[in-house]
Design a protein around this motif. Structure first.
Motif, PDB file in Angstrom:
ATOM      1  N   ILE A 130       0.834  -1.208   0.000  1.00 48.78           N
ATOM      2  CA  ILE A 130       0.000   0.000   0.000  1.00 48.78           C
ATOM      3  C   ILE A 130       0.868   1.257   0.000  1.00 48.78           C
ATOM      4  CG2 ILE A 130      -1.583   1.362   1.421  1.00 48.78           C
ATOM      5  CD1 ILE A 130      -2.940  -1.246   2.230  1.00 48.78           C
ATOM      6  N   ILE A 131       1.961   1.238   0.763  1.00 49.73           N
ATOM      7  CA  ILE A 131       2.866   2.391   0.800  1.00 49.73           C
ATOM      8  C   ILE A 131       3.430   2.665  -0.590  1.00 49.73           C
ATOM      9  CG2 ILE A 131       5.077   3.232   1.697  1.00 49.73           C
ATOM     10  CD1 ILE A 131       4.464   1.722   4.290  1.00 49.73           C
TER      11      ILE A 131
ATOM     12  N   PHE B 195       2.115   1.707  -3.417  1.00 50.95           N
ATOM     13  CA  PHE B 195       0.982   2.085  -4.262  1.00 50.95           C
ATOM     14  C   PHE B 195       0.730   3.587  -4.184  1.00 50.95           C
ATOM     15  CE2 PHE B 195      -3.620   2.879  -4.549  1.00 50.95           C
ATOM     16  CZ  PHE B 195      -3.912   2.358  -5.800  1.00 50.95           C
ATOM     17  N   TYR B 196       0.708   4.116  -2.969  1.00 49.22           N
ATOM     18  CA  TYR B 196       0.465   5.553  -2.815  1.00 49.22           C
ATOM     19  C   TYR B 196       1.660   6.384  -3.254  1.00 49.22           C
ATOM     20  CZ  TYR B 196      -4.084   5.024  -0.627  1.00 49.22           C
ATOM     21  OH  TYR B 196      -5.414   4.735  -0.402  1.00 49.22           O
TER      22      TYR B 196
ATOM     23  N   GLN C  17       0.996   6.920  -6.819  1.00 52.68           N
ATOM     24  CA  GLN C  17      -0.002   7.971  -7.008  1.00 52.68           C
ATOM     25  C   GLN C  17       0.606   9.359  -6.785  1.00 52.68           C
ATOM     26  OE1 GLN C  17      -3.654   7.490  -4.849  1.00 52.68           O
ATOM     27  NE2 GLN C  17      -4.377   5.857  -6.197  1.00 52.68           N
ATOM     28  N   LEU C  18       1.504   9.453  -5.792  1.00 51.18           N
ATOM     29  CA  LEU C  18       2.136  10.735  -5.496  1.00 51.18           C
ATOM     30  C   LEU C  18       3.023  11.200  -6.650  1.00 51.18           C
ATOM     31  CD1 LEU C  18       2.655  12.945  -3.355  1.00 51.18           C
ATOM     32  CD2 LEU C  18       4.580  11.568  -2.541  1.00 51.18           C
TER      33      LEU C  18
ATOM     34  N   SER D 279       3.549  -2.712  -7.241  1.00 48.95           N
ATOM     35  CA  SER D 279       2.538  -1.794  -6.711  1.00 48.95           C
ATOM     36  C   SER D 279       2.728  -0.373  -7.242  1.00 48.95           C
ATOM     37  CB  SER D 279       2.596  -1.770  -5.176  1.00 48.95           C
ATOM     38  OG  SER D 279       2.408  -3.056  -4.647  1.00 48.95           O
TER      39      SER D 279
ATOM     40  N   GLY E 135      -0.228   2.184  -8.681  1.00 50.52           N
ATOM     41  CA  GLY E 135      -0.523   3.509  -8.146  1.00 50.52           C
ATOM     42  C   GLY E 135      -0.480   4.578  -9.211  1.00 50.52           C
TER      43      GLY E 135
ATOM     44  N   ARG F 204      -3.421   4.551 -11.152  1.00 50.43           N
ATOM     45  CA  ARG F 204      -4.583   4.795 -10.299  1.00 50.43           C
ATOM     46  C   ARG F 204      -5.614   3.664 -10.392  1.00 50.43           C
ATOM     47  NH1 ARG F 204      -4.497   9.499  -7.753  1.00 50.43           N
ATOM     48  NH2 ARG F 204      -2.970  11.059  -8.442  1.00 50.43           N
TER      49      ARG F 204
ATOM     50  N   PHE G 226      -8.507   1.340  -5.614  1.00 46.10           N
ATOM     51  CA  PHE G 226      -7.802   0.852  -4.434  1.00 46.10           C
ATOM     52  C   PHE G 226      -8.313  -0.492  -3.960  1.00 46.10           C
ATOM     53  CE2 PHE G 226      -7.398   0.493   0.200  1.00 46.10           C
ATOM     54  CZ  PHE G 226      -6.007   0.508   0.302  1.00 46.10           C
TER      55      PHE G 226
END
Length: 216
Positions: free
Chosen positions: A81-82, A84-85, A88-89, A139, A143, A146, A149
């Motif tokens: 998850i880290i 993945f975000y 996105q960032l 991952s 991200g 997008r 989730f």
């Protein structure tokens, strides 16, 4: 204690592996979750060692087999998850700009990879959880693209649970010989690395040939 028993049966553990064993010995299940989670952020963390060791610990009553599976899977999912975000960032445009700055990489290389992931992303996220090194990075494009989730979370959880179960249950069944699992996993990881190096080499050779054929 688990760390002492592990060392007695597999020799002295040092470096990252020793740190991982000590952390799980002190924190129990959460220690295993933390170590496995770091595998997504820092691939040299030896999750293939921690997973069978978690099964060995369950066999010795440190926690149950179900708890071992829950903690290690939770660590895998949290680490994913880290990343993945992080994808996105960074976003598509920033990532494309950074990758295109690499030697021999063209914008169309990124575009083709993006198109492939858009078509096969769900399979890549699920199966990527079961491939050493790949699971640490798969991952990121999810991200960047997008991916919804909850789809990402479901695929990551299922893939991680299957992969972790193989190693945890093997460590549980082998008991004091849990370290044998890590040895075989090391061979599999070497095969993956060799294939990756071969693929990169072919890419570089092809790109250099294309450059040589292109008029100045």
């Amino acid at each position: 204690m688990t760390a002492q028993l592990a060392q007695d049966n597999s020799g002295e553990l040092g470096g990252i592996a020793g740190w991982a064993v000590d952390l799980m010995d002190v924190l129990g299940g959460p220690g295993a979750a933390i170590t496995v989670g770091f595998d997504n952020l820092f691939p040299p963390i030896p999750s293939e060692l921690v997973l069978p060791l978690a099964g060995f610990s369950a066999a010795n009553g440190t926690f149950s087999l179900v708890e071992a599976l829950m903690w290690t899977t939770a660590g895998s999912v949290l680490g994913a998850i880290i990343v993945f975000y992080l994808g996105q960032l960074l976003g598509r445009d920033r990532t494309r700009w950074l990758i295109c700055k690499l030697p021999l990489v063209k914008p169309e290389d990124f575009d083709k990879a993006e198109e492939w992931f858009a078509k096969h992303g769900t399979k890549a996220v699920f199966l990527g959880r079961m491939v050493p090194l790949v699971r640490s990075f798969i991952s990121l494009p999810a991200g960047i693209q997008r991916m919804p989730f909850w789809i990402f979370l479901s695929l990551t959880t299922l893939g991680s649970l299957i992969w972790n179960s193989i190693f945890v249950v093997a460590g549980y069944a082998l008991g004091a010989n849990w370290h044998v699992v890590e040895e075989y996993a090391g061979v599999f990881q070497i095969i993956v690395i060799v294939l990756g190096v071969a693929a990169v080499t072919l890419f570089v050779v092809k790109r250099l040939r294309d450059r040589a054929r292109t008029p100045a």
